[in-house]
Design a protein around this motif. Structure first.
Motif: not given
Lengths: 581, 435
Positions: B308-309, B312, B315-316, B349
């Motif tokens: 999950g991280l 993310i 997306f970052l 997101a």
């Protein structure tokens, strides 16, 4: 600047999301894992293999086999009508009824369609299912009871519920339910939300402990003979029902227990009220559950107890002055008129007046004590469900009538089992043994759970010499020259007593034309190996005397049993000389 | 693609200070990041779509199987790569009369949003979203006009707000036309998809903000928008229910709180490293919308919090790259377009992650590139392609500082900057001619 502000904010939101993700795991991970495990895991029963029931020589009377069974998951059947009409013909079912069932139980996932498929039927069914892609139907192997001897001794072994529980509903199956059933195992699996299995969780498996084997005292060979001869008699004399019992008088072991008309444990009970009642009647073990007035076959107990008490001798003369005699307000009748008889003849010729005179001499108190000493009015403790203790009034309720009634087997109801159990004491050395039908319980790995192969003596009822003398002189005489001639067989000295009782029905007293014809006896008289009782309830034809209908049946059973047991025929001199004329 | 990755012109990192955009140049980092997310999405959706009833693959009916996502991901990737090689300025409003280029798409989206409302044309899905159903032989495709409305709105606003002599700080000539046209499109979208409309509203506001709208105008608009949004929430009982559920202390985990509770169970039970790809259990009917709005929960169950991280983080990275593209865009249109596209993708997101982690009330918003979706994925591919195309024209320096005035507020404060605007415009035009 403005873009930095907005996109920076979005970045912060994404970072916050990442933080929340980590926080959920850090703060609530354990709790959520526990919740997940609780909802993902289901346990399923692994049925234990039901134990077998063997006869005394290790023959399998009742076993278990795996039989294919078809069940449906209606939630996976798209076109119910098409599915029902596709499989019904090969399963020999009514298509309309099957369609109705599937619709009614539309949200169930386990609907049993047909049990116990034959191999041919299974093949035909699988072909139809596969070609028409009816995946809502599935086949499962389930454990079913199997009767290699075709339902032999059905009343003893009993029957089980015909579903996966296999719960025993009567007989040994019921009495030894816990032992036979064993301990079901358990397995766990990960399941989906509809509780369907995804994958097994092997590390948690709890294996089942299979049911133990129950070994009976019943001997299939003697049981077959008893059932065969009883069935012939029931048919020949149009009897309402008949019971035949064979016991080993030396130990109290029940070698055969037959009730006719009987049933096969795999018979289905019809739903129709009247037919259902009749089917259930046929399943009752009347040999232990039905009590009736025994009539003259009861005489030996009072007679032998009186001999033991010393108030009478076998060769003592009785003034009969028959065929009628008044005792107070009561008149006792004999079938044949006798002037005077020696006491052993009172038994062999079955004189009611003679027994009435004996009753007078003994008195109610002694009669009551003797009858109870032989175990009447009490459960024998054979360990089968549904046993009756019969009917025996307390002494304080006895009347002057009882004095003549009890010695001729009236005013008392006994079960066939009580009758033969008591008679075994006269067929051995005068010791009453508890009747036993189970020899022991053994696990499949050979460990013995329960050993009941040893005889259990309840009490001595008469002295050994009294039992011998009474057997040889009175009971053997009955078969030689008296009412029991029909029971005689070549090569062995049969002893016994006939009885023809009027059936006393509740509230109506004795009914005209309703009789129970019985014979209780054994052989060989010198050292008895078998004791047999045959009772035929309400014969429909003209013959109804115990000596006419029951004695020959008993004789045949005794003959077959002795031959089966390999008992050497006695020399003619031996039994000719033993009894003085 | 491999050759493009090595092309120095496609990278911000290019040492050459020149505006050396070659024809068909694009930003390979965006393509790479989006390709990674799509691949991950195809794998996880494949895993989440398994069923114990249906076979995993049926080539005759692939569009009904878990592999459908993979097919669409490949198509979306190809589409992204194609769009990335185009010149995004084809949609710019550089000269008077060019407004139809971008406006055409907005108009088409608006028309489709209206047509889908006609009974019998649009198919209602999940009670809220309306879509077109298209049958190509046996393959049934559904298409929601709101998916087109999202990129069309951004394209249109970027063009409108950077058109010649655009004055966003002027209510009648600049602010209201933009707000009105955006409001119309958002208003049409809200009928079929509240979540998307809310996202579009935020993005439109941000673009107006970036283009130099006055705080006062934006403040009033935001207030009106909030009131309207609240009214819409209150009007629809199910939306209000979601809000109540979110704020109630103990929502019934068997009923209204079921979905979010199951999502948390999926996230929490996976642990830091997950049960392993394909080994999740929550996808077997425990978690509704498992391959769609809640795909991240399934991903966390199977690949762990780590997985999950990682998503993310992707997306970052996308945010960072889109931000950079926007800042280094050669013109105001590109800057605004890149910013809007980046914001849409990353904000969506963030919304989705917030919903899945029970941080904001449940709303039908999917995780871009990862969630299952057919035509939606294609439009996302187009959006990412546009972003990459802007990136392909990037200068090596930050242009946002010196060109920010051409569209932004106080042009009067510093007149000297006006000239710089003109020069940048000229240079961009020269560059165009040069290509």
């Amino acid at each position: 600047m403005r873009m930095h502000l907005v996109l920076g904010l979005v970045g912060a939101l994404l970072l916050a999301g990442a933080g929340k993700l980590a926080w959920v795991e850090y703060a609530r991970g354990g709790e959520l894992r526990a919740q997940a495990q609780a909802q993902h895991t289901a346990s399923m029963v692994v049925p234990a293999q039901r134990g077998d029931i063997l006869d005394a020589r290790g023959r399998v009377l009742v076993g278990s086999v795996r039989r294919p069974m078809v069940f449906a998951d209606p939630t996976r059947i798209a076109d119910v009508r098409y599915a029902a009409y596709s499989v019904a013909p090969v399963l020999e079912l009514d298509a309309a009824a099957l369609e109705r069932t599937l619709r009614e139980r539309g949200d169930a996932q386990y609907v049993v369609i047909k049990r116990d498929l034959s191999d041919d039927m299974l093949r035909a069914f699988e072909q139809v299912r596969d070609s028409r892609r009816l995946w809502g139907f599935r086949v499962q192997n389930e454990s079913a009871r199997d009767y290699p001897y075709g339902g032999l001794a059905a009343h003893v072994v009993g029957f089980v519920q015909r579903d996966t529980s296999q719960a025993g509903l009567s007989g040994i199956e019921q009495a030894y339910e816990r032992v036979l059933h064993g301990v079901d195992g358990r397995r766990w699996a990960t399941v989906d939300r509809q509780r369907r299995r995804l994958r097994p969780l092997t590390e948690q498996y709890e294996p089942p402990l299979d049911g133990a084997t129950v070994v009976l005292t019943i001997d299939a060979g003697i049981q077959q003979a008893a059932e065969k001869h009883l069935r012939e008699a029931v048919e020949k004399f149009s009897v309402e029902w008949g019971a035949a019992l064979v016991m080993d008088p030396r130990s109290g072991e029940v070698l055969a227990l037959a009730v006719e008309p009987g049933f096969h444990p795999l018979d289905t009970i019809p739903p129709d009220e009247k037919l259902k009642h009749r089917a259930l009647e046929r399943r009752r073990n009347r040999a232990i559950a039905d009590a009736f007035e025994p009539g003259s076959i009861f005489k030996p107990f009072v007679a032998s107890a009186a001999l033991d008490a010393g108030i009478v001798r076998l060769d003592e003369w009785f003034e009969i002055n028959g065929p009628r005699r008044a005792f107070g307000r009561r008149t006792i009748q004999d079938v044949h008129p006798y002037a005077r008889l020696q006491f052993f003849e009172v038994i062999s010729k079955s004189s009611n007046i003679g027994m009435g005179l004996l009753g007078q001499r003994a008195g109610n108190a002694r009669l009551s004590e003797w009858v109870r000493r032989f175990g009447f009015g009490q459960l024998t403790g054979i360990g089968l469900p549904g046993e009756s203790a019969g009917l025996l009034a307390d002494l304080d309720q006895w009347t002057s009538f009882s004095t003549q009634s009890i010695p001729i087997g009236q005013e008392i109801s006994v079960t066939p089992l009580q009758m033969l159990t008591a008679f075994c004491a006269l067929s051995n050395d005068g010791v009453l043994y508890r009747p036993r039908i189970v020899r022991g319980v053994v696990r499949t790995d050979g460990t013995v759970v329960e050993d009941c192969s040893q005889p259990v003596a309840v009490r001595r009822v008469v002295r050994a010499e009294i039992a011998h003398e009474f057997r040889q002189r009175a009971l053997a005489e009955t078969v030689r020259t008296g009412t029991g001639k029909g029971a005689a067989i070549p090569g062995y000295q049969v002893f016994g007593k006939t009885g023809t009782a009027q059936v006393a029905e509740r509230g109506r007293g004795y009914t005209a034309g309703s009789y129970v014809g019985s014979f209780v006896g054994g052989a060989p008289a010198g050292e008895p190996r078998v004791a047999v009782l045959v009772s035929l309830y309400k014969p429909g034809g003209r013959a109804y005397y115990g000596g006419t209908i029951a004695a020959p049946t008993a004789g045949r059973i005794i003959g077959d049993a002795l031959e089966y047991l390999g008992v050497q025929p006695e020399s003619s001199a031996e039994f000719g000389a033993a009894v003085p004329r | 693609m491999a050759e493009a990755m090595h092309a120095p012109t496609s990278s911000f990192a290019a040492r050459e200070p020149a505006l050396s955009a070659a024809p068909g140049a694009y930003d390979w980092v965006i393509v790479f990041l989006v390709g990674t997310l799509m691949t991950l999405g195809a794998v996880i959706v494949y895993s989440a779509s398994v069923s114990i009833d249906a076979p995993a693959m049926n080539w005759q009916q692939w569009w009904r199987t878990p592999l459908r996502q993979g097919v669409f991901a490949v198509a979306a990737f190809v589409l992204m790569a194609l769009v990335a090689r185009t010149d995004y300025r084809a949609w710019a409003w550089d000269e008077p009369g060019q407004g139809w280029r971008a406006g055409g798409w907005a108009l088409l989206a608006g028309l489709l949003l209206i047509i889908v409302l006609i009974p019998g044309v649009g198919a209602e899905r999940l009670g809220a979203q309306r879509s077109f159903s298209l049958r190509l032989g046996q393959v049934a495709l559904s298409f929601q006009p709101s998916e087109l409305a999202k990129p069309a709105l951004i394209l249109w606003l970027a063009a409108l707000l950077t058109r010649p002599r655009a004055r966003v700080d002027d209510v009648t000539r600049g602010y209201l036309p933009a707000l009105g046209s955006a409001g119309l499109l958002i208003g049409l979208t809200v009928i079929e998809d509240f979540g998307t409309a809310a996202l579009m509203g935020v993005v439109a506001m941000a673009m107006l903000f970036w283009a130099g709208a006055r705080w006062l105008h934006l403040g009033v608009t935001a207030l009106v928008g909030l009131v309207a949004g609240l009214a819409l929430v209150l009007l629809e009982p199910y939306r209000w229910q979601r809000v109540i559920t979110f704020f109630s202390a103990n929502p019934d985990p068997q009923r209204e709180g079921y979905q979010v509770n199951q999502a948390l169970i999926a996230i929490g039970s996976g642990g830091w490293l997950g049960r392993g790809l394909g080994a999740g259990v929550q996808k077997y009917d425990y978690l509704p919308q498992d391959n769609n709005d809640f795909i991240l929960a399934i991903l966390c169950e199977e690949l762990g919090i780590a997985g999950g991280l990682a998503v993310i983080a992707l997306f970052l990275l996308l945010l960072w790259r889109g931000w950079l593209i926007s800042r280094r865009a050669p013109d105001a249109f590109g800057r605004l377009l890149a910013g809007g596209l980046t914001l849409t993708i990353c904000l969506q997101a963030a919304f989705n992650i917030g919903v899945v982690t029970n941080s904001i009330p449940t709303k039908g918003i999917s995780l871009p590139f990862v969630s299952a979706g057919g035509s939606g994925l294609l439009f996302l591919g187009v959006a990412a392609g546009l972003l990459a195309a802007v990136g392909g024209r990037a200068t090596s320096r930050d242009t946002s500082r010196d060109t920010s005035r051409d569209t932004s507020r106080d042009t009067s404060r510093d007149t000297s900057r006006d000239t710089s605007r003109d020069t940048s415009r000229d240079t961009s035009r020269e560059r165009k001619r040069a290509t």
